[in-house]
Design a protein around this motif. Structure first.
Motif, PDB file in Angstrom:
ATOM      1  N   GLN A   1      52.067 -20.867 -21.558  1.00 51.74           N
ATOM      2  CA  GLN A   1      51.536 -21.396 -20.740  1.00 51.74           C
ATOM      3  C   GLN A   1      51.167 -20.519 -19.703  1.00 51.74           C
ATOM      4  O   GLN A   1      51.735 -19.504 -19.360  1.00 51.74           O
ATOM      5  CB  GLN A   1      52.302 -22.743 -19.906  1.00 51.74           C
ATOM      6  N   ASP A   2      50.230 -20.908 -18.939  1.00 50.97           N
ATOM      7  CA  ASP A   2      49.786 -20.056 -17.686  1.00 50.97           C
ATOM      8  C   ASP A   2      50.684 -20.131 -16.726  1.00 50.97           C
ATOM      9  O   ASP A   2      51.012 -18.916 -15.866  1.00 50.97           O
ATOM     10  CB  ASP A   2      48.458 -20.363 -17.239  1.00 50.97           C
ATOM     11  N   THR A   3      51.407 -20.966 -16.586  1.00 50.52           N
ATOM     12  CA  THR A   3      52.755 -21.215 -15.257  1.00 50.52           C
ATOM     13  C   THR A   3      53.959 -21.117 -16.025  1.00 50.52           C
ATOM     14  O   THR A   3      54.283 -21.662 -17.268  1.00 50.52           O
ATOM     15  CB  THR A   3      52.507 -22.328 -14.599  1.00 50.52           C
ATOM     16  N   LEU A   4      54.845 -20.344 -15.493  1.00 53.76           N
ATOM     17  CA  LEU A   4      56.147 -19.990 -16.015  1.00 53.76           C
ATOM     18  C   LEU A   4      56.846 -21.197 -15.564  1.00 53.76           C
ATOM     19  O   LEU A   4      57.272 -21.604 -14.499  1.00 53.76           O
ATOM     20  CB  LEU A   4      56.888 -18.690 -15.350  1.00 53.76           C
ATOM     21  N   THR A   5      57.656 -21.963 -16.619  1.00 50.29           N
ATOM     22  CA  THR A   5      58.443 -23.127 -16.307  1.00 50.29           C
ATOM     23  C   THR A   5      59.833 -22.901 -17.065  1.00 50.29           C
ATOM     24  O   THR A   5      59.756 -22.324 -18.128  1.00 50.29           O
ATOM     25  CB  THR A   5      57.667 -24.461 -17.019  1.00 50.29           C
ATOM     26  N   THR A   6      60.848 -23.431 -16.342  1.00 49.52           N
ATOM     27  CA  THR A   6      62.080 -23.362 -16.826  1.00 49.52           C
ATOM     28  C   THR A   6      62.557 -24.938 -16.993  1.00 49.52           C
ATOM     29  O   THR A   6      62.462 -25.778 -15.973  1.00 49.52           O
ATOM     30  CB  THR A   6      63.199 -22.637 -16.119  1.00 49.52           C
ATOM     31  N   THR A   7      63.151 -25.220 -17.992  1.00 55.48           N
ATOM     32  CA  THR A   7      63.599 -26.781 -18.466  1.00 55.48           C
ATOM     33  C   THR A   7      65.389 -26.751 -18.131  1.00 55.48           C
ATOM     34  O   THR A   7      66.123 -25.892 -18.820  1.00 55.48           O
ATOM     35  CB  THR A   7      63.412 -27.324 -19.911  1.00 55.48           C
ATOM     36  N   THR A   8      65.774 -27.678 -17.389  1.00 58.68           N
ATOM     37  CA  THR A   8      67.125 -27.884 -17.075  1.00 58.68           C
ATOM     38  C   THR A   8      67.785 -28.828 -18.257  1.00 58.68           C
ATOM     39  O   THR A   8      67.264 -29.662 -18.474  1.00 58.68           O
ATOM     40  CB  THR A   8      67.339 -28.159 -15.858  1.00 58.68           C
ATOM     41  N   LEU A   9      68.684 -28.237 -18.892  1.00 53.28           N
ATOM     42  CA  LEU A   9      69.144 -28.927 -20.152  1.00 53.28           C
ATOM     43  C   LEU A   9      70.776 -29.502 -19.726  1.00 53.28           C
ATOM     44  O   LEU A   9      71.439 -28.853 -19.040  1.00 53.28           O
ATOM     45  CB  LEU A   9      69.419 -27.958 -21.415  1.00 53.28           C
TER      46      LEU A   9
ATOM     47  N   GLN B   1      66.822 -18.449 -22.725  1.00 52.08           N
ATOM     48  CA  GLN B   1      67.887 -18.165 -23.830  1.00 52.08           C
ATOM     49  C   GLN B   1      68.997 -18.858 -23.824  1.00 52.08           C
ATOM     50  O   GLN B   1      69.542 -19.396 -25.069  1.00 52.08           O
ATOM     51  CB  GLN B   1      68.245 -16.436 -23.730  1.00 52.08           C
ATOM     52  N   PHE B   2      69.646 -19.064 -22.892  1.00 54.68           N
ATOM     53  CA  PHE B   2      70.988 -19.809 -22.562  1.00 54.68           C
ATOM     54  C   PHE B   2      70.958 -21.222 -22.148  1.00 54.68           C
ATOM     55  O   PHE B   2      71.868 -21.931 -22.532  1.00 54.68           O
ATOM     56  CB  PHE B   2      72.121 -18.883 -21.840  1.00 54.68           C
ATOM     57  N   GLY B   3      69.812 -21.579 -21.450  1.00 52.12           N
ATOM     58  CA  GLY B   3      69.997 -23.021 -20.946  1.00 52.12           C
ATOM     59  C   GLY B   3      70.671 -22.939 -19.832  1.00 52.12           C
ATOM     60  O   GLY B   3      71.558 -22.118 -19.364  1.00 52.12           O
ATOM     61  N   SER B   4      70.756 -24.116 -18.901  1.00 52.98           N
ATOM     62  CA  SER B   4      71.283 -24.176 -17.563  1.00 52.98           C
ATOM     63  C   SER B   4      72.747 -24.831 -17.954  1.00 52.98           C
ATOM     64  O   SER B   4      72.791 -25.921 -18.958  1.00 52.98           O
ATOM     65  CB  SER B   4      70.778 -24.983 -16.874  1.00 52.98           C
ATOM     66  N   ALA B   5      73.901 -24.382 -17.532  1.00 52.16           N
ATOM     67  CA  ALA B   5      75.134 -25.061 -17.925  1.00 52.16           C
ATOM     68  C   ALA B   5      75.578 -26.000 -17.289  1.00 52.16           C
ATOM     69  O   ALA B   5      76.631 -26.760 -17.228  1.00 52.16           O
ATOM     70  CB  ALA B   5      76.225 -23.944 -17.676  1.00 52.16           C
ATOM     71  N   ASP B   6      74.701 -26.141 -15.892  1.00 52.74           N
ATOM     72  CA  ASP B   6      75.166 -27.564 -15.004  1.00 52.74           C
ATOM     73  C   ASP B   6      73.933 -28.062 -14.522  1.00 52.74           C
ATOM     74  O   ASP B   6      72.910 -27.356 -14.020  1.00 52.74           O
ATOM     75  CB  ASP B   6      75.854 -26.589 -13.875  1.00 52.74           C
TER      76      ASP B   6
END
Length: 941
Positions: A9-17, A103-108
């Motif tokens: 995507q044009d915008t960098l996004t991060t998903t909290t798992l 790569q690792f996802g959010s731990a919290d």
């Protein structure tokens, strides 16, 4: 243009798992970069369409070599390289936080920046004999995880290529906050109650106020990741060669803020399983003990785990164990952490071997008995080589080369006993082979560093290189497969060009000076056959308009031409010749492909007539160039190209959108000879916006189109003939072409040609052997700005030109109460001719397709004249019918029937022809004479 995947995507996004959940990412996605290395080599070496559509693909795992040919099968060391520069590492560091979280996802869920790295399980024993097992109990496993701040790591983590005994990537972390997510297990003997030995499980958490929740201490680590090559059992596949990750720790510095102490830890009871609605991470060790005090839980877990009560001493022992873990054993811990982070790469295959079915490249043109091309790609020597070539600035251009060796051979058939090399080619072995190629009896790439990290005075991110020796070995192997023994029929040409261009006896009749028509009908199908006497040889050039990136020389090539006559294919001529061609490689940003085009030729010279009974004295040089162009197009039209865009693969592997910007391509010399062809790429977090060429205007023939020339031919009535040149001059229609453009063209659906410069007059010249053949030719064209590899226009436009210097030949006959115009033409069918009539030498009517006119339309005219125009616009000489002679010759004339065919088959009455002597075109009278021969023969039939 291909639509980017959902990950780009044009915008960098991060998903909290949720805690403990990681993004799903397949092994093949993580190995995209390694797969790209292989795909690049396929493209350069001839694999090309492995896994592509239309039935092509690499099949049947192949143990290289298998050929019995005594030379040419040994692998070529250093044949290919792929380079990543320091600038690429710096670029990836810009979005390190997003990459780590992907790569690792959010731990919290309450702390999106917190990530976790698994480091396995440990047994620790302190001086008093107390054993603490971190992560592994008798009935359960709760692996130890290091907790890290992605944001802090992005700010304080650096990567650097380093040279040494074993080259690698230096990773340095400065005061990175580190936490511990762990559960410890130990044996507790409650002697005062007489029970034992039960097992206790306790959770460890951090409460260090200096760093915040979840963090114990600060950590500075300096490590080197050294990629290596493993074999056999080291590899995920259990065979071949694969990537191994070695990690060495140079420095460990704990607790830089002097804040590590017993108060940094909090120990609490592990969750129990023997309760209603137990948590997902409940402790079996606590739940299955025999010491049950009440229904709320286990006395053991309640008594041992909390910091209060008698567990204080145990906590101090645990803290000592944690120090032991993080200090003396930090080397092992960090090695495990880094290796686990790279686990999907460790053991990944680096060597590939297979066989490619060449007969699928051009079915019907390539023989069905053609052998497969066997190939092998694997690491060579110092496979991961960090270097900074002399004289270059190393701050950004230093990089690591992934160095490979390649091998190509004619693969023995899977079934049957067809020998290798293929029976259709002459073997090239022993001293002949050595003299032909290197003088040493093998293919050798020079020991040098073709990738410097700099192109056009700028640092690139990724470079790719292929050695001339590797490509020549591929050519030698292809020669031995028999794929170069080609047959191109009229049907093949019709299919390859989408019906745009015919191959028949009439196709070359003009080039054969009209001599072929006396033996067969112009529409008779034809066949061209190539039989090589030796392999083609490749060298590298500068990649200019005059000299392509690759120079092909193919000597002792036999070309035979057959025409269907007397109900069988009869050989018209057979000629041995040397051919050469200049080939360039260009970037097509529309589909992110590197494609091959002809920049010059093919040209023929040194030809020897081996058979020529029917066409003595014919100028075979022009005939052969045109026929060989057809053969080249039969292969090039299938798409000699490969994809270089690894953006999707990198996006999948790293979890952030990566786009690839093509920088350029060039050849590199070594000791005065072109030895390598290199391509250069850059990465971008935003989709590149290439400077697209302005759409070219509609084209037209230039004022001097260059289609024809006049050649001296003493044997013709006029002493000269009008002859096609094989080229056409084009210019803009109403809009002048900018002279900063260069053009790529396709003629009649063949391979690409170009780049062709637009000159100062706003014109450019298309040269193609097929343009010597009579007929309508369709030219697709796309332009780009000179020197701008990413500006090629995305959509091709088309212009059509007619190559036909010969005007129609006509006559008039009387049939009943009508006059009928008959005609023939080299390039236009009779039904497509247009006619104009006049009476008594008056003004001609407008052209129409009506060739039958009632005599009454001319009133009492004594003479009727007719002219014909073909599709190329040529107008015939006028032919005049004297009606005064008609009365005497009209007896028994057939009456006009309903169709033209009936008229032509009826008993028509010929009348006298009067030539007005007025030449309406520039066509030579010699062609009228030659055409009349065919016409008289037709009338006799």
């Amino acid at each position: 243009m291909r639509t980017p995947s959902a990950r780009r995507q044009d915008t960098l996004t991060t998903t909290t798992l949720p805690e403990g959940q990681r993004p799903l990412r397949s092994r093949w996605q993580k190995l995209a970069l390694i797969g790209f290395c292989a795909s690049f080599l396929y493209g350069c070496s001839g694999g090309l369409s492995c896994g592509a559509e239309a039935g092509a693909g690499c099949v049947n795992a192949y143990d290289y070599p298998q050929s019995t040919i005594p030379n040419g099968a040994a692998s070529v060391d250093d044949a290919a390289r792929i380079r990543m520069t320091q600038a690429a590492l710096d670029f990836l560091s810009q979005n390190l936080r997003e990459i780590l979280l992907a790569q690792f996802g959010s731990a919290d869920p309450n702390n999106p920046d917190l990530i976790a790295v698994d480091v396995g399980t440990f047994d620790l024993v302190d001086g008093s004999g107390l054993t603490l097992s971190l992560g592994q109990g008798e009935n359960e496993t709760h692996p130890v995880r290091l907790l890290l701040s992605a944001e802090d790591m992005a700010d304080r983590l650096t990567f650097e290529f380093v040279e040494g005994a074993q080259d690698g990537i230096r990773v340095r972390m400065e005061d990175i906050p580190v936490g511990l997510d762990a559960r410890f297990y130990t044996i507790v003997d409650f002697l005062d109650f007489g029970f034992g030995p039960p097992t206790a499980a306790c959770n460890i958490e951090s409460t260090n106020p200096a760093y915040g929740p979840g963090i114990i201490t600060g950590l500075t680590v300096d490590a080197i990741i050294r990629p290596d090559v493993g074999t056999g059992s080291d590899c995920n596949t259990g065979e071949g060669e694969c990537l191994l990750i070695n990690v060495s720790i140079n420095e460990v510095d704990l607790d830089p803020q002097n804040s590590l102490g017993a108060s940094s830890l909090d120990i609490s009871s592990a969750p129990r399983c023997n309760v209603s609605n137990p948590p997902a991470n409940c402790s079996q060790e606590c739940s299955d003990t025999v010491i049950i005090v009440d229904n709320d839980g286990d006395r053991e877990c309640q008594a041992f785990c909390p910091i209060y009560d008698f567990a204080g001493d145990i906590v101090l022992e645990l803290f000592s164990a944690v120090e032991t873990l993080l200090a003396p054993f930090m080397d092992n811990l960090m090695q495990l952490a880094i290796r686990n982070a790279l686990e999907d790469f460790n053991g990944a295959p680096l060597s590939l071997s297979s066989r490619f079915p060449l007969q699928d490249l051009a079915p019907g043109v390539v023989g069905s008995t053609t052998h497969d091309l066997g190939f092998s790609i694997s690491p060579t020597g110092n496979a991961f080589d960090v270097n900074c070539p002399a004289g270059q600035a190393c701050l950004e251009s230093r990089g690591m080369d992934f160095v490979l060796k390649t091998g190509f051979e004619a693969a023995p058939p899977l079934e049957g006993d067809t020998e290798v090399p293929h029976p259709c080619v002459a073997p090239l072995q022993g001293a002949d082979f050595a003299n032909f190629y290197t003088g040493q009896g093998e293919f050798i790439a020079p020991d040098t560093e073709p990738l410097t990290g700099i192109y056009d005075e700028q640092v690139y991110h990724l470079g790719m290189s292929m050695a001339r020796s590797g490509l020549n070995q591929a050519m030698f192997a292809a020669y031995n497969t028999g794929v170069m023994c080609l047959e191109l029929s009229s049907d093949n040409v019709h299919q390859l060009t989408g019906g745009a261009f015919p191959l028949s006896a009439g196709t070359i009749d003009l080039l054969a000076e009209g001599k072929l028509r006396q033996y067969t009908d112009p529409n008779s199908p034809a066949l061209v056959a190539l039989v090589p006497g030796e392999p083609p040889k490749l060298s590298f050039g500068e990649g200019t308009e005059e000299e392509g990136h690759i120079r092909l020389e193919w000597n002792n090539l036999e070309v035979s031409f057959y025409v269907l006559m007397y109900e069988r294919y009869t050989r018209v001529f057979s000629v041995a010749t040397d051919i050469s061609a200049g080939i360039t490689v260009f970037n097509d940003p529309e589909d992110s492909m590197l494609k091959v085009s002809i920049v010059e030729g093919p040209t023929v010279e040194n030809f020897d007539e081996r058979y020529n009974e029917l066409l003595p004295g014919v100028a075979f040089d022009t005939v052969l160039e045109s026929l060989i162009t057809l053969m080249f197009d039969a292969v090039l039209s299938q798409g000699l190209e490969f994809e270089y865009d690894i953006g999707n693969g990198l996006s999948d592997a790293l979890g952030v959108p990566i786009f690839i910007d093509f920088r350029g391509i060039e050849t590199v010399e070594h000791n005065g000879e072109g030895e390598y062809i290199n391509a250069y790429l850059a990465m971008s977090y935003t989709e590149p916006q290439p400077r697209m060429a302005a759409p070219m205007p509609t084209l037209r023939l230039a004022d001097e189109p260059g289609l024809f020339t006049r050649l001296e031919r003493p044997e013709t009535p006029t002493g000269e003939i009008t002859y096609p040149t094989g080229e056409v001059h084009l210019t803009g229609d109403f809009v002048r072409l900018a002279d900063d453009l260069e053009v790529f063209v396709k003629v009649d659906g063949g391979g690409w040609r170009g780049p062709i410069d637009v000159n100062g007059d706003g014109e450019f010249v298309v040269k193609d052997g097929k343009l010597r053949f009579i007929g309508q030719h369709h030219i697709l064209y796309r332009a780009r700005h000179k020197g701008d590899y990413n500006s090629l226009a995305p959509v091709a436009q088309e212009v059509s030109v007619w190559v036909d210097p010969i005007a129609p030949k006509v006559e008039l006959v009387v049939a009943g109460d009508s006059v009928v115009a008959l005609g023939s033409d080299y390039g236009t069918q009779e039904e497509d001719l247009q006619w104009a009539f006049a009476s008594n030498h008056g003004t001609f009517s407008a052209f129409s397709y009506d060739s039958i006119m009632p005599l009454s339309a001319f009133g009492d005219a004594r003479e009727i004249s007719v002219i014909a125009k073909d599709l190329a616009g040529n107008v015939s000489r006028p032919v005049t019918l004297d009606l005064g002679t008609k009365v005497a010759q009209d007896q028994g004339a057939a009456s006009l029937t309903s169709t033209r065919d009936d008229v032509l088959e009826a008993n028509t009455v010929d009348v006298a022809l009067v030539d007005s002597g007025c030449d309406q075109t520039a066509a030579s009278a010699s062609w009228l004479w030659l055409g009349l021969l065919s016409l008289l023969r037709r009338r006799r039939r």
